[in-house]
Design a protein around this motif. Structure first.
Motif, mmCIF file in Angstrom:
data_model
loop_
_atom_site.group_PDB
_atom_site.id
_atom_site.type_symbol
_atom_site.label_atom_id
_atom_site.label_comp_id
_atom_site.label_asym_id
_atom_site.label_seq_id
_atom_site.Cartn_x
_atom_site.Cartn_y
_atom_site.Cartn_z
ATOM 1 N N GLU A 109 11.895 6.996 4.980
ATOM 2 C CA GLU A 109 11.848 6.912 3.787
ATOM 3 C C GLU A 109 10.875 7.725 3.089
ATOM 4 N N TYR A 110 11.030 8.159 1.658
ATOM 5 C CA TYR A 110 9.992 9.233 1.236
ATOM 6 C C TYR A 110 9.633 8.779 -0.094
ATOM 7 N N ALA A 111 8.309 8.769 -0.426
ATOM 8 C CA ALA A 111 7.764 8.770 -1.893
ATOM 9 C C ALA A 111 7.590 10.039 -2.252
ATOM 10 N N LEU A 112 7.513 10.208 -3.713
ATOM 11 C CA LEU A 112 7.237 11.411 -4.502
ATOM 12 C C LEU A 112 5.690 11.264 -5.119
ATOM 13 N N GLY A 113 4.745 11.903 -4.760
ATOM 14 C CA GLY A 113 3.501 12.046 -5.423
ATOM 15 C C GLY A 113 3.622 13.244 -6.226
ATOM 16 N N VAL A 114 2.914 12.762 -7.696
ATOM 17 C CA VAL A 114 2.941 13.914 -8.514
ATOM 18 C C VAL A 114 1.196 13.598 -8.928
ATOM 19 N N LYS A 115 0.639 14.723 -8.844
ATOM 20 C CA LYS A 115 -0.968 15.209 -9.010
ATOM 21 C C LYS A 115 -1.078 16.034 -10.023
ATOM 22 N N GLU A 116 -1.967 15.678 -10.856
ATOM 23 C CA GLU A 116 -2.946 16.550 -11.758
ATOM 24 C C GLU A 116 -4.183 16.715 -11.682
ATOM 25 N N PRO A 175 3.030 0.612 -16.272
ATOM 26 C CA PRO A 175 3.721 1.736 -16.183
ATOM 27 C C PRO A 175 4.751 2.118 -15.216
ATOM 28 N N PHE A 176 4.742 1.075 -14.185
ATOM 29 C CA PHE A 176 5.540 1.473 -13.251
ATOM 30 C C PHE A 176 6.529 0.275 -12.747
ATOM 31 N N GLU A 177 7.169 -0.336 -13.898
ATOM 32 C CA GLU A 177 7.934 -1.302 -14.034
ATOM 33 C C GLU A 177 9.256 -0.733 -13.482
ATOM 34 N N ASN A 178 9.956 -1.476 -12.603
ATOM 35 C CA ASN A 178 11.192 -1.055 -11.896
ATOM 36 C C ASN A 178 11.028 0.077 -10.828
ATOM 37 N N LEU A 179 9.670 0.313 -10.615
ATOM 38 C CA LEU A 179 9.477 1.506 -9.384
ATOM 39 C C LEU A 179 8.496 0.752 -8.532
ATOM 40 N N ILE A 180 8.731 1.139 -7.122
ATOM 41 C CA ILE A 180 7.750 0.738 -6.238
ATOM 42 C C ILE A 180 6.878 2.017 -5.739
ATOM 43 N N GLY A 181 5.617 1.562 -6.443
ATOM 44 C CA GLY A 181 4.659 2.629 -6.412
ATOM 45 C C GLY A 181 3.537 2.335 -7.488
ATOM 46 N N GLY A 182 2.640 3.295 -7.666
ATOM 47 C CA GLY A 182 1.410 3.024 -8.578
ATOM 48 C C GLY A 182 0.776 4.256 -8.895
ATOM 49 N N GLY A 183 -0.471 4.125 -9.425
ATOM 50 C CA GLY A 183 -1.134 5.288 -9.903
ATOM 51 C C GLY A 183 -2.487 5.459 -9.110
ATOM 52 N N LEU A 223 -11.307 15.390 -12.938
ATOM 53 C CA LEU A 223 -10.451 14.080 -12.276
ATOM 54 C C LEU A 223 -9.248 14.259 -11.415
ATOM 55 N N SER A 224 -9.039 13.857 -10.484
ATOM 56 C CA SER A 224 -7.684 13.950 -9.869
ATOM 57 C C SER A 224 -6.931 12.889 -10.264
ATOM 58 N N ILE A 225 -5.805 12.952 -10.788
ATOM 59 C CA ILE A 225 -4.880 11.660 -11.481
ATOM 60 C C ILE A 225 -3.650 11.932 -10.911
ATOM 61 N N GLY A 226 -2.945 10.624 -10.556
ATOM 62 C CA GLY A 226 -1.617 11.003 -10.243
ATOM 63 C C GLY A 226 -0.822 9.592 -10.052
ATOM 64 N N VAL A 227 0.458 9.731 -9.575
ATOM 65 C CA VAL A 227 1.123 8.636 -9.491
ATOM 66 C C VAL A 227 2.204 8.867 -7.864
ATOM 67 N N ALA A 228 2.572 7.800 -7.567
ATOM 68 C CA ALA A 228 3.318 7.920 -6.507
ATOM 69 C C ALA A 228 4.307 6.808 -6.403
ATOM 70 N N ALA A 229 5.534 6.945 -6.155
ATOM 71 C CA ALA A 229 6.565 6.056 -6.026
ATOM 72 C C ALA A 229 7.773 6.286 -4.934
#
Length: 352
Positions: A190-197, A226-234, A243-249
């Protein structure tokens, strides 16, 4: 006819796993080449956490010379409601002193490039900007083994052992598993997608907003609204002037919630608590990457005749609150490199 290029070890992938495999093997006297598809090691990555426990065994006191942004002296777990937050923090003064609790914030594009230079100093060759299309095999049935790699364009390199560290989107690894009849994981990966800025902010503002002294750093993990209905976090990690900021779900939860990556990170950034932390910042970089999250049962057979698998390609990521990725990658690479050296001493490159 061109002379056949033969080495002791070829490593596919110049990330933490591949570089650590090459480092220990080169120190053991093997002739090693690392083939990295990017312009340079780390060119496809941005900022993140680095756990240095394993690396410190390979490059003692690496933090004295590596491009470290900040050590992590404070950690926060932040639970978000639509308008509010609850924060749990912990840390220690000792984490601001060597060995810094072996936890650091780095810009991977800088750090991986530095690590690649250290690996070259140890005797390995780094070949950047080359794409491995497939492995080269000899034999049939149980005796079939990997003997080298074929580069896009047709060039071939041969070796006694190939270590596959080609990341989460491991096309070469998947092909090798099929070709050599290796056991797949007991469950599908299984995979999560991480998005970073990466967001630029003056050093003084970062230290004021996160209550940091000179030489301190903070790592914040976020959960909730912010992550309602998602399995993930920030997350937010404090660098010197960014700052390195991101989310993954998990991808499955994103598809079910019908949310795209950009909406996911923008929703996180709009939360009142997060918005204040990044206010006035300038976006410098944006990236997205896959993270294997299937766990132990999704890990495939890790070795076959002439080949080993390490790092994200093997699914060795622990997506706990501590997000152990690089540390596991480095340890798996270190073990693979030492195994390659032992195989050469014995003159036996079979799985057994």
């Amino acid at each position: 006819m061109e002379e056949r290029v033969e080495l002791d070890l070829i490593v596919v992938g110049g990330g933490p796993a591949g570089l650590c495999a090459a480092a220990v093997a080169a120190k053991e006297g093997l002739e090693v080449a690392v083939i990295e598809r990017g312009e340079y090691s780390g060119s496809k990555n941005v900022g993140g956490l680095l756990y240095g426990t394993v690396l410190n065994q390979i490059v003692p006191n690496f933090y004295e010379q590596a491009p470290i942004e900040r050590p992590v002296s404070k950690r926060f777990f932040v639970f978000l409601t639509p308008e509010g937050h609850l924060s749990l923090s912990f840390g220690s003064e000792e984490w601001s002193k060597p060995p810094f609790n072996n936890t650091f914030i780095v810009h991977r594009s800088q750090f991986d490039r530095w690590l690649a230079s250290k690996v070259e100093e140890m005797g390995a060759t780094i070949v950047d900007g080359m794409v491995v299309d497939e492995l080269i095999y000899e034999g049939e049935g149980e005796g079939k083994r990997a003997v080298g790699v074929r580069i896009r364009g047709g060039e071939e390199f041969y070796a006694n052992v190939v270590i596959l560290a080609d990341g989460a989107n491991a096309i070469v690894t998947e092909s090798a598993i099929e070709q050599l009849g290796m056991r797949k994981g007991k469950k599908e990966q299984e995979y999560a997608l991480g998005v970073k800025e990466v967001i630029a902010l003056p050093k003084e503002k970062i230290e004021d907003r996160f209550n940091l002294e000179e030489g301190e750093g903070a790592a914040l993990d976020f959960f909730g609204a912010p992550f309602e209905n998602l399995i993930g976090g920030g997350f937010i990690y404090t660098c010197k002037e960014t700052l390195s900021i991101g989310v993954a779900a998990k991808l499955g939860s994103m598809l079910k919630a019908r949310i795209n990556p950009n909406d996911m990170i923008e929703g996180f950034k709009r939360h009142p608590f997060v918005k204040k932390l990044i206010e006035g910042g300038e976006l410098l970089e944006y990236s997205a990457h896959l993270i294997p999250e299937g766990g132990y049962l999704a890990v495939p057979q890790l070795s076959a005749n002439g080949v080993m698998i390490a790092g994200d390609a093997a699914g060795l990521v622990n997506m706990s609150l501590y997000k152990e990725g690089t540390n596991h990658a480095m340890e798996s690479g270190r073990c693979a490199g030492l195994t390659a050296a032992e195989a050469k001493r014995k003159g036996d490159f079979s799985r057994e």
